[in-house]
Enzyme design. Sequence first.
Site, PDB file in Angstrom:
ATOM      1  N   GLY A  11       0.849  -1.195   0.000  1.00 47.12           N
ATOM      2  CA  GLY A  11       0.000   0.000   0.000  1.00 47.12           C
ATOM      3  C   GLY A  11       0.883   1.243   0.000  1.00 47.12           C
ATOM      4  O   GLY A  11       0.568   2.256   0.618  1.00 47.12           O
ATOM      5  N   LEU A  13       1.555   3.481  -2.153  1.00 46.15           N
ATOM      6  CA  LEU A  13       1.173   4.712  -2.858  1.00 46.15           C
ATOM      7  C   LEU A  13       0.105   5.507  -2.110  1.00 46.15           C
ATOM      8  O   LEU A  13      -0.344   6.542  -2.568  1.00 46.15           O
ATOM      9  CB  LEU A  13       0.679   4.380  -4.273  1.00 46.15           C
ATOM     10  CG  LEU A  13       1.675   3.633  -5.167  1.00 46.15           C
ATOM     11  CD1 LEU A  13       1.081   3.394  -6.548  1.00 46.15           C
ATOM     12  CD2 LEU A  13       2.990   4.395  -5.283  1.00 46.15           C
ATOM     13  N   GLN A  15      -1.826   7.353   1.445  1.00 43.64           N
ATOM     14  CA  GLN A  15      -1.526   8.541   2.249  1.00 43.64           C
ATOM     15  C   GLN A  15      -0.364   8.280   3.206  1.00 43.64           C
ATOM     16  O   GLN A  15       0.543   9.090   3.326  1.00 43.64           O
ATOM     17  CB  GLN A  15      -2.775   8.960   3.044  1.00 43.64           C
ATOM     18  CG  GLN A  15      -2.607  10.279   3.787  1.00 43.64           C
ATOM     19  CD  GLN A  15      -3.776  10.604   4.713  1.00 43.64           C
ATOM     20  OE1 GLN A  15      -4.621   9.754   4.983  1.00 43.64           O
ATOM     21  NE2 GLN A  15      -3.827  11.823   5.189  1.00 43.64           N
ATOM     22  N   ASP A  37       2.301  -1.835  -4.433  1.00 43.67           N
ATOM     23  CA  ASP A  37       0.910  -1.388  -4.431  1.00 43.67           C
ATOM     24  C   ASP A  37       0.193  -2.130  -5.552  1.00 43.67           C
ATOM     25  O   ASP A  37       0.815  -2.812  -6.371  1.00 43.67           O
ATOM     26  CB  ASP A  37       0.821   0.129  -4.609  1.00 43.67           C
ATOM     27  CG  ASP A  37      -0.420   0.706  -3.911  1.00 43.67           C
ATOM     28  OD1 ASP A  37      -0.273   1.587  -3.050  1.00 43.67           O
ATOM     29  OD2 ASP A  37      -1.547   0.247  -4.230  1.00 43.67           O
ATOM     30  N   ARG A  39      -1.139  -0.937  -8.120  1.00 40.01           N
ATOM     31  CA  ARG A  39      -0.808  -0.398  -9.446  1.00 40.01           C
ATOM     32  C   ARG A  39       0.592   0.198  -9.418  1.00 40.01           C
ATOM     33  O   ARG A  39       1.112   0.524  -8.341  1.00 40.01           O
ATOM     34  CB  ARG A  39      -1.812   0.671  -9.871  1.00 40.01           C
ATOM     35  CG  ARG A  39      -1.767   1.868  -8.968  1.00 40.01           C
ATOM     36  CD  ARG A  39      -2.719   2.976  -9.353  1.00 40.01           C
ATOM     37  NE  ARG A  39      -2.685   4.013  -8.329  1.00 40.01           N
ATOM     38  CZ  ARG A  39      -1.852   5.033  -8.319  1.00 40.01           C
ATOM     39  NH1 ARG A  39      -0.983   5.193  -9.302  1.00 40.01           N
ATOM     40  NH2 ARG A  39      -1.859   5.925  -7.347  1.00 40.01           N
ATOM     41  N   TYR A 142     -15.389  -0.368   8.157  1.00 37.57           N
ATOM     42  CA  TYR A 142     -13.952  -0.113   8.353  1.00 37.57           C
ATOM     43  C   TYR A 142     -13.575  -0.357   9.820  1.00 37.57           C
ATOM     44  O   TYR A 142     -12.612  -1.080  10.121  1.00 37.57           O
ATOM     45  CB  TYR A 142     -13.665   1.340   7.954  1.00 37.57           C
ATOM     46  CG  TYR A 142     -12.254   1.809   8.170  1.00 37.57           C
ATOM     47  CD1 TYR A 142     -11.197   1.284   7.442  1.00 37.57           C
ATOM     48  CD2 TYR A 142     -11.980   2.816   9.105  1.00 37.57           C
ATOM     49  CE1 TYR A 142      -9.900   1.749   7.633  1.00 37.57           C
ATOM     50  CE2 TYR A 142     -10.688   3.284   9.293  1.00 37.57           C
ATOM     51  CZ  TYR A 142      -9.662   2.745   8.570  1.00 37.57           C
ATOM     52  OH  TYR A 142      -8.383   3.201   8.750  1.00 37.57           O
ATOM     53  N   LYS A 146     -11.178  -3.210  11.478  1.00 36.26           N
ATOM     54  CA  LYS A 146      -9.996  -2.860  12.275  1.00 36.26           C
ATOM     55  C   LYS A 146     -10.068  -3.504  13.659  1.00 36.26           C
ATOM     56  O   LYS A 146      -9.053  -3.996  14.173  1.00 36.26           O
ATOM     57  CB  LYS A 146      -9.849  -1.337  12.388  1.00 36.26           C
ATOM     58  CG  LYS A 146      -9.419  -0.668  11.088  1.00 36.26           C
ATOM     59  CD  LYS A 146      -8.034  -1.149  10.637  1.00 36.26           C
ATOM     60  CE  LYS A 146      -7.540  -0.481   9.374  1.00 36.26           C
ATOM     61  NZ  LYS A 146      -6.292  -1.076   8.856  1.00 36.26           N
TER      62      LYS A 146
HETATM   63  N1  SER Z   1      -8.623   8.662   8.839  1.00 38.99           N
HETATM   64  C1  SER Z   1      -9.378   7.458   8.816  1.00 38.99           C
HETATM   65  C2  SER Z   1     -10.702   7.652   8.220  1.00 38.99           C
HETATM   66  O1  SER Z   1     -11.208   8.746   8.307  1.00 38.99           O
HETATM   67  C3  SER Z   1      -9.549   6.938  10.200  1.00 38.99           C
HETATM   68  O2  SER Z   1      -8.609   5.968  10.427  1.00 38.99           O
HETATM   69  O3  SER Z   1     -11.247   6.736   7.696  1.00 38.99           O
END
Ligand code: SER
Length: 314
Positions: A11, A13, A15, A37, A39, A142, A146
Amino acid sequence: MESETKILVIGALGQVGSELVETLREKHGIDNVVASDIRKPDHVVGPFEVLDVMDAEAIKQIVLKHNIKHVYNLAALLSATAEKNPEFAWKLNMEGHFNVLNLAKEGIIDRIFWPSSIAVFGPTTPLDNTPQDCIMDPSTVYGISKLAGERWNQYYFEKYGVDVRSIRYPGLVGYKSLPGGGTTDYAVDIFHQAVKQGRYTCFLNSDTKLPMIYSGDAIRATIEIMEAPKENIKVRSSYNLAGMSFDPAELASAIQKQMPEFEMAYEPDFRQGIAASWPNCIDDSAARNDWNWNPAYDTNSLVEVMLENLRQPA
Ligand code: SER
């Protein structure tokens, strides 16, 4: 850390990945850090592999080819994007994690970094000074992925001795890379728009306070936890990590101190609901005690570094 340890960033590429690769390479040499990554970037600098984190065999081949010992697995869909495709988000976030955990279980790699997030918390979590251990009832796919990943970290550490290390990242704010589909993205976008247009329309309400961190601090934390002595890492699920906390109105007034003409408007969308279920500020004393975490940037210094770097040279 051992000077010859080879590192893989999955990953690379994204943030976090782009800035992490740059910093790791400055520290350990370009050839010791393999970026990967899904791509290929337009300009490849240093060792790079196209890699789908869901392809266990492909990860294994790359790890063996480069004799990789430490893996940073950053491939994931973030909170807002994941809500648009929950099944795929679950698959990517979990399968990718298992593939890397299993390489450590087999003894092929010996250390893993895997990011968790403030998204593991939810509406019944104490939202002020959120403790390391407390009720966690994430309401996004998400956050669910996690939290499940954190439990697997603990499980793999206890059952198989896997040396996995993790941080619950707050929202990351930096000028070197753009966020990709998170709820905290406004805190990066605002600076780009401030510099370009002098105004910004925020997708969260003015008083939605969230934990945030300067990306340089987050990268430093990531490398510090990975390079800490093994016995110092007492939390194997994931560490709370704090930088600063602000709401959009506070960030806007910090920007106005340097750009008095800056204007802010509010048009909250579905991300407001996600943000409202996340903490206001985080207690990170476990990270401070165990591996000496200490953030360097507060809201005012963040605003300074962001504007200084995004403003076009005169
Ligand atoms: N910055 C992330 C998001 O907003 C939180 O881990 O999804």
